[in-house]
Design a protein around this motif. Structure first.
Motif: not given
Length: 152
Positions: A23-31
């Motif tokens: 979720a942290g990765w997705a949030s930072a990547a705008g997914m």
């Protein structure tokens, strides 16, 4: 002059924290993120480079975090052999993601890539972001190659 403090996050056990890291990765990547009890589906588009929309589904098996990636393009009946040839060629030359034809018995088979991480590993958010972003970059290259070389 004193050294700068370490700003990296502490490593987390993937087994217990994979959804938090994802979720942290997705949030930072705008997914876009869709979470369910057993998996998380992430959607992204890179319109600037002409890539397809990419869907990444993260789930766990007994020992691994598994990332299934697809561009969502279904294969026509006459493209199944080319899809298998593309998978064979990619897997012979590359290690990840593993390319395969999915849903062969369904109404619309498609190409998909798979990457894994052992659930027993520990990763900081920064390390997880780097690994997962690498998977996406490799999948974009994989689908571009399928388009350019195999017309899929």
């Amino acid at each position: 002059m004193s050294p700068e403090p370490d700003t990296r996050t502490a490593p987390l056990l993937l087994d217990a924290e994979w959804s938090r890291l994802a979720a942290g990765w997705a949030s930072a990547a705008g997914m876009g993120v869709h979470e369910e009890s057993t998996h998380m589906t992430l959607s992204m588009t890179r319109p600037s480079d002409g890539s397809d929309e990419l869907e990444v589904r993260l789930t766990t098996s007994r020992r691994f975090l598994v990332a299934f990636m697809t561009n969502g393009r279904g294969l026509a009946p006459g493209e199944l052999a080319r899809g298998a040839a593309a998978a064979n060629a990619w897997n012979t030359e590359q290690l990840t993601p593993t390319l395969s034809v999915w849903n062969v018995r369904g109404t619309r088979p498609h190409l998909g890539g798979v990457c894994t991480l052992p659930l027993s590993c520990r990763l900081s958010q920064e390390d997880f972001d780097a690994v997962a972003s690498g998977w996406v970059d490799q999948a974009v290259t994989m689908f571009a190659r399928c388009r350019e070389v195999f017309r899929l």
